[in-house]
Design an enzyme around this catalytic site. Sequence first.
Site, PDB file in Angstrom:
ATOM      1  N   HIS A 181       0.827  -1.202   0.000  1.00 41.77           N
ATOM      2  CA  HIS A 181       0.000   0.000   0.000  1.00 41.77           C
ATOM      3  C   HIS A 181       0.867   1.261   0.000  1.00 41.77           C
ATOM      4  O   HIS A 181       0.902   2.004  -0.980  1.00 41.77           O
ATOM      5  CB  HIS A 181      -0.945  -0.019   1.210  1.00 41.77           C
ATOM      6  CG  HIS A 181      -1.841   1.189   1.281  1.00 41.77           C
ATOM      7  ND1 HIS A 181      -2.368   1.646   2.462  1.00 41.77           N
ATOM      8  CD2 HIS A 181      -2.283   2.044   0.328  1.00 41.77           C
ATOM      9  CE1 HIS A 181      -3.109   2.708   2.235  1.00 41.77           C
ATOM     10  NE2 HIS A 181      -3.069   2.977   0.947  1.00 41.77           N
TER      11      HIS A 181
ATOM     12  N   HIS B  92       1.802   4.739  -2.974  1.00 37.65           N
ATOM     13  CA  HIS B  92       1.961   6.121  -2.503  1.00 37.65           C
ATOM     14  C   HIS B  92       3.367   6.646  -2.804  1.00 37.65           C
ATOM     15  O   HIS B  92       3.541   7.549  -3.624  1.00 37.65           O
ATOM     16  CB  HIS B  92       1.696   6.204  -0.996  1.00 37.65           C
ATOM     17  CG  HIS B  92       0.263   6.176  -0.610  1.00 37.65           C
ATOM     18  ND1 HIS B  92      -0.458   7.289  -0.253  1.00 37.65           N
ATOM     19  CD2 HIS B  92      -0.606   5.140  -0.503  1.00 37.65           C
ATOM     20  CE1 HIS B  92      -1.692   6.964   0.048  1.00 37.65           C
ATOM     21  NE2 HIS B  92      -1.812   5.647  -0.090  1.00 37.65           N
TER      22      HIS B  92
ATOM     23  N   HIS C 182      -4.375   0.882  -6.103  1.00 39.26           N
ATOM     24  CA  HIS C 182      -4.542   1.533  -4.806  1.00 39.26           C
ATOM     25  C   HIS C 182      -5.906   1.244  -4.220  1.00 39.26           C
ATOM     26  O   HIS C 182      -6.038   0.968  -3.022  1.00 39.26           O
ATOM     27  CB  HIS C 182      -4.329   3.042  -4.928  1.00 39.26           C
ATOM     28  CG  HIS C 182      -4.543   3.763  -3.636  1.00 39.26           C
ATOM     29  ND1 HIS C 182      -5.718   4.428  -3.337  1.00 39.26           N
ATOM     30  CD2 HIS C 182      -3.751   3.882  -2.530  1.00 39.26           C
ATOM     31  CE1 HIS C 182      -5.626   4.938  -2.121  1.00 39.26           C
ATOM     32  NE2 HIS C 182      -4.456   4.630  -1.609  1.00 39.26           N
TER      33      HIS C 182
ATOM     34  N   ASN D 134      -6.701  -0.364  -0.572  1.00 38.33           N
ATOM     35  CA  ASN D 134      -7.018   0.642   0.434  1.00 38.33           C
ATOM     36  C   ASN D 134      -8.423   0.552   1.001  1.00 38.33           C
ATOM     37  O   ASN D 134      -8.618   0.588   2.222  1.00 38.33           O
ATOM     38  CB  ASN D 134      -6.808   2.046  -0.139  1.00 38.33           C
ATOM     39  CG  ASN D 134      -7.039   3.126   0.892  1.00 38.33           C
ATOM     40  OD1 ASN D 134      -6.211   3.342   1.776  1.00 38.33           O
ATOM     41  ND2 ASN D 134      -8.170   3.804   0.806  1.00 38.33           N
TER      42      ASN D 134
ATOM     43  N   ILE E  66      -6.250   9.115  -0.694  1.00 36.53           N
ATOM     44  CA  ILE E  66      -6.483   8.897   0.740  1.00 36.53           C
ATOM     45  C   ILE E  66      -5.526   7.827   1.215  1.00 36.53           C
ATOM     46  O   ILE E  66      -5.050   7.019   0.388  1.00 36.53           O
ATOM     47  CB  ILE E  66      -7.939   8.474   1.036  1.00 36.53           C
ATOM     48  CG1 ILE E  66      -8.238   8.465   2.523  1.00 36.53           C
ATOM     49  CG2 ILE E  66      -8.236   7.134   0.403  1.00 36.53           C
ATOM     50  CD1 ILE E  66      -8.193   9.786   3.187  1.00 36.53           C
TER      51      ILE E  66
END
Length: 919
Positions: free
Chosen positions: A578, A583, A770, A774, A919
């Site tokens: 993740h 990110h 993602h 997530n 997010i």
Amino acid sequence: MGLAKEIMGRSLIDFSSSSLSPFAPTSSKLSLVRRPVMVPLQQKKRGLRVRPVVAAISEDLVKKSSSSSSFAADNEEKSTAKFTVTARLIVRNKHKEDLKETFVKQLDAITDRIGRNVVLELISTELDPKTKALKRSKRAVLKDWSKKSNIKAEKVQYSADFTLDSDFGLPGAITVSNKHQREFFLESIALEGFASGPVHFPCNSWVQSTKHHPPKRIFFSNEPYLPSETPPGLRSLRERELKDQRGDGKGVRKLSDRIYDYDIYNDLGNPDKGIDYARPILGGEKIPYPRRCRTGRESTYTDSNAESRVEKPSPMYVPRDEQFEESKQKTFSYGRLKAVLHTLVPSLKASISAENRDFSAFTDIDILYKEGLLLKVGIQDEIWRRLPLPRVVTKFQESSEGLLRYDTPKILSKDKFAWLRDDEFARQAIAGVNPVNIELLKEFPPKSNLDPETYGPLESALKEEHILGQLHGMSVQQALEEKKLFIVDYHDAYLPFLNRINALDGRNTYATRTIFFLTSEGTLKPIAIELSLPPSGPCKRTKRVVTPPVDATSNWIWQLAKSHVCSNDAGVHQLVNHWLRTHACMEPFILAAHRQMSAMHPIFKLLDPHMRYTLEINALARQSLINADGVIESCFTPGRYCMDISAAAYKNFWRFDKEGLPADLIRRGMAVPDPTQPHGLKLLLEDYPYAQDGLLIWFAIENWVRTYVNHYYPTSTMITNDTELQLWYSESVNVGHADLSDAEWWPKLETSEDLVSILTTIIWLSSAQHAALNFGQYPYGGYVPNRPPLMRRHIPEQGDPEYENFQADPQKYFLSALPSLLQATKFMAVVDTLSTHSPDEEYLGERQQRSIWSGDAEIVEAFFEFSVEIQRIEKEIEKRNSDPSLKNRCGAGVLPYELLAPSSEPGVTCRGVPNSVSI
């Protein structure tokens, strides 16, 4: 495409405008207008692409054209025909303003009347033929600002009039000077009054006061231009805008800046608070890591190499336009308040009472969803009101009972006891929140890739006798050959860190391996779990194999072993799959895009929605999630070594060329190339929901990207000659991923297929990958026994001091091994926030100003076709989720797999694929 051809360039662009040009000529006057010519998309050659060269013609000019040509010639220099165009600006208001903002707003309304206003200037795509300088209009002032200052609508339209010479040409840029005190958010500008229809300028940017940022803001029209095709009148502006966004790499960044630059991760620790808060610097030869956005803050007093921290609620710097918009900020702030309160209450209780705050029974966890956190920790309403809390906290409690009550996680919605079942444990490896670690087992016993000289003997303790009885009559070799055995292997990810992790207070864990068998029903079942400790550690027995239970005692041991696997899985999911892969590794590509590609560049326009909010959420993560003593360290097994595990994965595992879905599936042995299959791939585990749905989305993205790339780059030479494109990719690799830039596996950027592959991978990671990792965090992890983020006890063996306690009350021992009340509620509150969609979310197949984001009508229409394909995929996913033959997503007590269903409502929905890592 037919519609676009018929309307000759105005297909979805001009007809989307709310107002047509009042100066559009009638059919009898069309001879005065050079009409755009569209070349079919599949045949279009970039060199033949004809842009709409528009004569800006007013009715007055049309009347003048009927006069004698000799008269016009005689007076050409004496009087140039004029015409008027109107700029219509859409400015977005804030929903809520504090007292200071309201005062400044009213002050701006007053000073606007006396000349301190918003000034616009048009810039032609052509240069002045005489001076060779930019061809600028006279300045125009925004009208009605003071009159509309009290309008409470979300969006307010303002206007300004320009008087232009008939030979001005087509405006390609517009400058904005904000002489007010206050910034404003400019959504778009439309110029009306041209014969071909409105000229659109999508802005979506904050315009700062010239008091703080004197240079004029430049906004380009929606017409895409490759660098070599930039009209002469825009070339210098294109270069200047990029230079301004790169900055000079010096100084402390202000929150209102729009500067994109790189730095290492040297702000996660705070050595000024003491050695316990010091953390290694990530990035550089010693510990390779991607680069992050530079803030330029001063160094700490204790360590000159560490950057000083900004603690919440003070904001971290990201370029102004990367910050959350108001609705997103409101959603995030509400979630953060819930997290603060959920953490605060058990902390208060711990300070009031010295009693142990472990869960004593499973019903204690249920109370968190039914009655709320206050009653769980024994704080009644009257006690709560007497506590010296900020007024906003007590007000929230009075107005919203649900604020301190957790929503029931989705894992409990269809079968409260599903998490206990082996088939559900296995199903979550392919359809849960982390479906990207399972691999085909290619040899037995599995082998480690660690250095035995450093880590000692690394032979697996798994033997054939451990699994032979679970193979439905097959031999181990036969099961391997028929591709029936799969593994989730965290041995090498954790073993190098175990001695340090297990030395931490309240942390006891293993490095785990789990073997799964593929049944004839297409489902998986776990048949063995290996638990490893370092040979150099304090424990005498460093390896242990646990197999499915045969009695009550072995059942509890098996449940504990599965919990340790889930804890390993939760750590790798959060720190590697993740955070690192979607990110951190995306941030350099975003920084380089803003630094090296103009907003006019077609590839920037393609990537723009997939970069939204990523820099902001990454900065917030550095501030309170991955920092020293932050949420991740507090709630996950590795503790202060969390980011060390992330950095080790970047150095030893991460490869950009394997991040695309097909390449990743092949790497893990979950698929093989097969030209007879629809997408050229055959899944070895056919009912693999993440892969099944993911491949639909991957190839939809790839087809859209290929259409886009081939439209602008009909030859490979155009790609190699595109200076901005090459600088973007080169900087992403050589600066943003500098520590791995020498790796031979980096894809080259020389052909159209190279570019298609690179862009598809970036869009996939930012959107679908993602989302899959997530938005299931709270639905699956919100019930901590299903997926404990940390473990506090090892599994006892006969002869251990704790074994008698385990046998006397195995449930109590099991719950004491899970996170404490404080750790669990803190974790639950945070993943609840991270799993939430905000109301302004943009999902795959959507984008802001859908009809005018590009001035290229054929591309806009191609995007609509992509949107239709995404909607078709959503319906196919719904169909699969109700197919009883797909037992990993349909059945009694089985959750449907919706994490890759593209659309979603706001909130925690366990579905929805936003365009970006937001997010």
